[in-house]
Scaffold this motif. Structure first.
Motif, PDB file in Angstrom:
ATOM      1  N   VAL A  25       0.849  -1.202   0.000  1.00 14.88           N
ATOM      2  CA  VAL A  25       0.000   0.000   0.000  1.00 14.88           C
ATOM      3  C   VAL A  25       0.881   1.247   0.000  1.00 14.88           C
ATOM      4  CG1 VAL A  25      -1.591   1.376   1.398  1.00 14.88           C
ATOM      5  CG2 VAL A  25      -2.025  -1.054   1.044  1.00 14.88           C
ATOM      6  N   ALA A  26       1.872   1.262   0.880  1.00 17.99           N
ATOM      7  CA  ALA A  26       2.764   2.424   0.971  1.00 17.99           C
ATOM      8  C   ALA A  26       3.577   2.615  -0.309  1.00 17.99           C
ATOM      9  CB  ALA A  26       3.698   2.261   2.168  1.00 17.99           C
ATOM     10  N   GLU A  27       4.037   1.513  -0.880  1.00 18.45           N
ATOM     11  CA  GLU A  27       4.895   1.593  -2.061  1.00 18.45           C
ATOM     12  C   GLU A  27       4.160   2.073  -3.304  1.00 18.45           C
ATOM     13  OE1 GLU A  27       6.315  -2.371  -2.233  1.00 18.45           O
ATOM     14  OE2 GLU A  27       7.694  -2.142  -0.535  1.00 18.45           O
ATOM     15  N   THR A  28       2.872   1.768  -3.412  1.00 18.83           N
ATOM     16  CA  THR A  28       2.123   2.132  -4.620  1.00 18.83           C
ATOM     17  C   THR A  28       1.438   3.484  -4.522  1.00 18.83           C
ATOM     18  OG1 THR A  28       0.222   0.870  -3.765  1.00 18.83           O
ATOM     19  CG2 THR A  28       1.700  -0.255  -5.321  1.00 18.83           C
ATOM     20  N   ALA A  29       1.396   4.066  -3.320  1.00 15.57           N
ATOM     21  CA  ALA A  29       0.719   5.353  -3.159  1.00 15.57           C
ATOM     22  C   ALA A  29       1.358   6.480  -3.976  1.00 15.57           C
ATOM     23  CB  ALA A  29       0.656   5.726  -1.679  1.00 15.57           C
ATOM     24  N   PRO A  30       2.693   6.635  -3.982  1.00 20.74           N
ATOM     25  CA  PRO A  30       3.280   7.747  -4.736  1.00 20.74           C
ATOM     26  C   PRO A  30       2.933   7.729  -6.221  1.00 20.74           C
ATOM     27  CG  PRO A  30       4.895   6.844  -3.203  1.00 20.74           C
ATOM     28  CD  PRO A  30       3.723   5.905  -3.191  1.00 20.74           C
ATOM     29  N   ALA A  31       2.957   6.553  -6.845  1.00 13.97           N
ATOM     30  CA  ALA A  31       2.633   6.464  -8.273  1.00 13.97           C
ATOM     31  C   ALA A  31       1.176   6.832  -8.531  1.00 13.97           C
ATOM     32  CB  ALA A  31       2.922   5.053  -8.790  1.00 13.97           C
ATOM     33  N   GLU A  36       0.866   8.273 -12.398  1.00 16.78           N
ATOM     34  CA  GLU A  36       1.655   7.490 -13.336  1.00 16.78           C
ATOM     35  C   GLU A  36       0.757   6.442 -14.002  1.00 16.78           C
ATOM     36  OE1 GLU A  36       5.088   5.884 -11.423  1.00 16.78           O
ATOM     37  OE2 GLU A  36       5.795   7.837 -10.700  1.00 16.78           O
ATOM     38  N   PRO A  37       1.133   5.954 -15.184  1.00 11.60           N
ATOM     39  CA  PRO A  37       0.300   4.962 -15.868  1.00 11.60           C
ATOM     40  C   PRO A  37      -0.042   3.777 -14.967  1.00 11.60           C
ATOM     41  CG  PRO A  37       2.026   5.725 -17.331  1.00 11.60           C
ATOM     42  CD  PRO A  37       2.328   6.319 -15.976  1.00 11.60           C
ATOM     43  N   ASP A  38      -1.322   3.479 -14.860  1.00 11.90           N
ATOM     44  CA  ASP A  38      -1.856   2.377 -14.056  1.00 11.90           C
ATOM     45  C   ASP A  38      -1.613   2.571 -12.561  1.00 11.90           C
ATOM     46  OD1 ASP A  38      -3.388   0.020 -14.311  1.00 11.90           O
ATOM     47  OD2 ASP A  38      -1.648  -1.224 -13.883  1.00 11.90           O
ATOM     48  N   GLY A  39      -1.180   3.762 -12.175  1.00 12.53           N
ATOM     49  CA  GLY A  39      -0.847   4.006 -10.769  1.00 12.53           C
ATOM     50  C   GLY A  39      -2.045   3.899  -9.839  1.00 12.53           C
ATOM     51  N   VAL A  40      -3.156   4.528 -10.213  1.00  9.82           N
ATOM     52  CA  VAL A  40      -4.348   4.485  -9.366  1.00  9.82           C
ATOM     53  C   VAL A  40      -4.861   3.055  -9.244  1.00  9.82           C
ATOM     54  CG1 VAL A  40      -6.763   5.199  -9.177  1.00  9.82           C
ATOM     55  CG2 VAL A  40      -5.025   6.867  -9.809  1.00  9.82           C
ATOM     56  N   HIS A  41      -4.887   2.358 -10.359  1.00 11.76           N
ATOM     57  CA  HIS A  41      -5.368   0.980 -10.359  1.00 11.76           C
ATOM     58  C   HIS A  41      -4.527   0.094  -9.450  1.00 11.76           C
ATOM     59  CE1 HIS A  41      -6.831  -2.879 -11.570  1.00 11.76           C
ATOM     60  NE2 HIS A  41      -5.724  -3.208 -12.198  1.00 11.76           N
ATOM     61  N   GLN A  42      -3.214   0.167  -9.564  1.00 15.76           N
ATOM     62  CA  GLN A  42      -2.348  -0.688  -8.762  1.00 15.76           C
ATOM     63  C   GLN A  42      -2.443  -0.366  -7.274  1.00 15.76           C
ATOM     64  OE1 GLN A  42      -0.803  -3.389  -9.723  1.00 15.76           O
ATOM     65  NE2 GLN A  42      -1.575  -3.074 -11.802  1.00 15.76           N
ATOM     66  N   HIS A  43      -2.566   0.899  -6.939  1.00 14.44           N
ATOM     67  CA  HIS A  43      -2.704   1.274  -5.531  1.00 14.44           C
ATOM     68  C   HIS A  43      -4.044   0.785  -4.984  1.00 14.44           C
ATOM     69  CE1 HIS A  43      -2.079   3.328  -1.822  1.00 14.44           C
ATOM     70  NE2 HIS A  43      -3.002   4.246  -2.028  1.00 14.44           N
ATOM     71  N   ARG A  44      -5.086   0.924  -5.783  1.00 16.99           N
ATOM     72  CA  ARG A  44      -6.404   0.445  -5.352  1.00 16.99           C
ATOM     73  C   ARG A  44      -6.392  -1.063  -5.114  1.00 16.99           C
ATOM     74  NH1 ARG A  44     -11.853   0.051  -8.956  1.00 16.99           N
ATOM     75  NH2 ARG A  44     -13.409   0.120  -7.274  1.00 16.99           N
ATOM     76  N   VAL A  45      -5.722  -1.797  -5.978  1.00 18.33           N
ATOM     77  CA  VAL A  45      -5.597  -3.251  -5.792  1.00 18.33           C
ATOM     78  C   VAL A  45      -4.924  -3.553  -4.456  1.00 18.33           C
ATOM     79  CG1 VAL A  45      -4.389  -5.321  -6.608  1.00 18.33           C
ATOM     80  CG2 VAL A  45      -5.613  -3.865  -8.228  1.00 18.33           C
ATOM     81  N   ARG A  46      -3.867  -2.827  -4.127  1.00 21.49           N
ATOM     82  CA  ARG A  46      -3.138  -3.076  -2.875  1.00 21.49           C
ATOM     83  C   ARG A  46      -3.972  -2.693  -1.659  1.00 21.49           C
ATOM     84  NH1 ARG A  46      -0.595  -4.175  -7.502  1.00 21.49           N
ATOM     85  NH2 ARG A  46       1.316  -5.352  -7.092  1.00 21.49           N
ATOM     86  N   VAL A  47      -4.770  -1.644  -1.777  1.00 16.57           N
ATOM     87  CA  VAL A  47      -5.655  -1.278  -0.669  1.00 16.57           C
ATOM     88  C   VAL A  47      -6.693  -2.373  -0.452  1.00 16.57           C
ATOM     89  CG1 VAL A  47      -7.481   0.341   0.032  1.00 16.57           C
ATOM     90  CG2 VAL A  47      -5.313   1.207  -0.865  1.00 16.57           C
ATOM     91  N   GLU A  79     -12.638   6.333  -2.629  1.00 16.95           N
ATOM     92  CA  GLU A  79     -12.152   7.515  -3.360  1.00 16.95           C
ATOM     93  C   GLU A  79     -11.321   7.082  -4.570  1.00 16.95           C
ATOM     94  OE1 GLU A  79     -13.110  10.448  -2.855  1.00 16.95           O
ATOM     95  OE2 GLU A  79     -14.029  10.294  -0.876  1.00 16.95           O
ATOM     96  N   LEU A  80     -10.489   6.082  -4.378  1.00 17.28           N
ATOM     97  CA  LEU A  80      -9.719   5.546  -5.505  1.00 17.28           C
ATOM     98  C   LEU A  80     -10.649   4.960  -6.556  1.00 17.28           C
ATOM     99  CD1 LEU A  80      -6.949   3.736  -3.437  1.00 17.28           C
ATOM    100  CD2 LEU A  80      -6.563   5.689  -4.948  1.00 17.28           C
ATOM    101  N   GLY A  81     -11.727   4.324  -6.107  1.00 18.19           N
ATOM    102  CA  GLY A  81     -12.680   3.720  -7.025  1.00 18.19           C
ATOM    103  C   GLY A  81     -13.381   4.732  -7.905  1.00 18.19           C
ATOM    104  N   VAL A  82     -13.681   5.890  -7.350  1.00 18.70           N
ATOM    105  CA  VAL A  82     -14.311   6.959  -8.149  1.00 18.70           C
ATOM    106  C   VAL A  82     -13.416   7.325  -9.327  1.00 18.70           C
ATOM    107  CG1 VAL A  82     -15.002   9.391  -8.143  1.00 18.70           C
ATOM    108  CG2 VAL A  82     -15.681   7.896  -6.249  1.00 18.70           C
ATOM    109  N   VAL A  83     -12.138   7.499  -9.031  1.00 19.37           N
ATOM    110  CA  VAL A  83     -11.179   7.880 -10.066  1.00 19.37           C
ATOM    111  C   VAL A  83     -10.990   6.744 -11.071  1.00 19.37           C
ATOM    112  CG1 VAL A  83      -8.814   8.644 -10.490  1.00 19.37           C
ATOM    113  CG2 VAL A  83     -10.014   9.405  -8.433  1.00 19.37           C
ATOM    114  N   ARG A  84     -10.840   5.546 -10.554  1.00 17.39           N
ATOM    115  CA  ARG A  84     -10.596   4.392 -11.425  1.00 17.39           C
ATOM    116  C   ARG A  84     -11.784   4.104 -12.335  1.00 17.39           C
ATOM    117  NH1 ARG A  84      -7.634   1.473 -14.754  1.00 17.39           N
ATOM    118  NH2 ARG A  84      -8.169  -0.739 -14.716  1.00 17.39           N
ATOM    119  N   ASP A  85     -13.006   4.236 -11.831  1.00 23.86           N
ATOM    120  CA  ASP A  85     -14.187   3.969 -12.656  1.00 23.86           C
ATOM    121  C   ASP A  85     -14.260   4.921 -13.848  1.00 23.86           C
ATOM    122  OD1 ASP A  85     -14.988   1.868 -11.105  1.00 23.86           O
ATOM    123  OD2 ASP A  85     -16.588   2.940 -10.056  1.00 23.86           O
TER     124      ASP A  85
END
Length: 293
Positions: A25-31, A36-47, A79-85
């Motif tokens: 979770v911590a590692e994917t938050a900055p991207a 960054e490309p696919d950054g929101v998606h990858q962070h949401r997956v980790r959350v 909140e991440l889901g709103v952006v990702r959708d």
């Protein structure tokens, strides 16, 4: 080895699972925040993975503290889901227009470019939320929970506990499938159950290699298959509903709308096709879960 399985304590399994989930979770938050490309998606997956691990292993954690952290990260996940959708809708629309050979600037503006604009606004809000004191409070609560780790029988053999955890998640998924009534809420319940099964199984595989190897791998595959199928089902239906609304708006604006029903029908057909994965996945789920002992 015990009963044909590698030997681990509860502490060993849960510490690795929690530390790994929290670190990701911590590692994917900055991207994600840097867009960054696919950054929101990858962070949401980790959350989501973190929340699944906390739920799956809750019986040996400080349950009130674990639930409080789950609630905090559920809100962040939303909140991440709103952006990702929004991002998914734009990507799906772009692909559908290309596949259909449609080159209508007004349609592209409605279905793709307007969504890209909405995405930019939603992501800016995400960055603002991440800078609020609540975000720091959320991170500190997670750190404290990870540091505390197992609080119930930490030195007990993990195998019976892991078997119970995985069997419980498999039952939860079977019950959710049994309640499917064609509504989005019922499919959503299956998606959540499949996702948790997958992430708990994957966390177990990483934290306790050699423990229930075949069963854990199969449960992870089944959870992944159902989660992906029903996630694709949801995305296609959301896009179809979006098309239906935009067709009405386009007609009111005097724009051509002949292509809207064509793409909508394609999206709804794609959604229906995703459901064909359910019977085989459930058969495999029953077989894998019955071998947990």
């Amino acid at each position: 080895m015990a009963n044909g399985h590698a030997t681990f304590t509860r502490r060993e399994v849960v510490v690795v699972a929690l530390h790994t989930a929290a670190a990701e979770v911590a590692e994917t938050a900055p991207a994600a925040l840097a867009d960054e490309p696919d950054g929101v998606h990858q962070h949401r997956v980790r959350v989501r993975r973190l929340r699944s691990v906390l739920a799956g292993f809750r019986d040996v954690l400080d349950e009130p503290a674990a639930e409080a952290v789950r609630v905090e990260y559920r809100e962040w996940g939303r909140e991440l889901g709103v952006v990702r959708d929004i991002e998914v809708r734009a990507d799906v629309a772009e692909g559908e227009l290309a596949d259909a050979g449609i080159d209508d600037p007004r349609m592209r503006r409605r279905l793709v470019e307007s969504e890209r604009d909405a995405y930019a606004r939603a992501h800016a809000r995400l960055v603002e939320l991440a800078a609020l004191p609540r975000a720091e409070k959320r991170r500190r609560a997670l750190d404290a929970l990870v540091a505390a780790s197992v609080v119930r029988d930490p030195d007990a053999d993990a195998a019976p506990f892991v078997a119970t955890v995985l069997a419980k998640q498999a039952r939860r998924l079977r019950k959710a499938v049994g309640r499917i009534d064609g509504s989005e809420d019922s499919y959503h319940a299956v998606r959540k159950a499949a996702r948790r099964l997958r992430y708990v199984a994957e966390a177990t595989a990483r934290a306790a290699p050699g423990l229930y190897v075949e069963q854990v791998a199969e449960l992870a595959v089944v959870g992944d298959a159902l989660h992906d199928a029903l996630g694709g089902h949801r995305d296609a239906l959301l896009f179809a509903d979006h098309l239906e609304r935009e067709a009405v708006r386009a007609a009111r604006a005097g724009e051509p709308v002949d292509a809207y029903p064509v793409i909508e029908a394609s999206a709804r057909a794609a959604a229906a096709k995703k459901l064909t994965a359910l019977p085989d996945a459930m058969r495999r789920l029953r077989a894998a879960a019955s071998d947990l002992r």
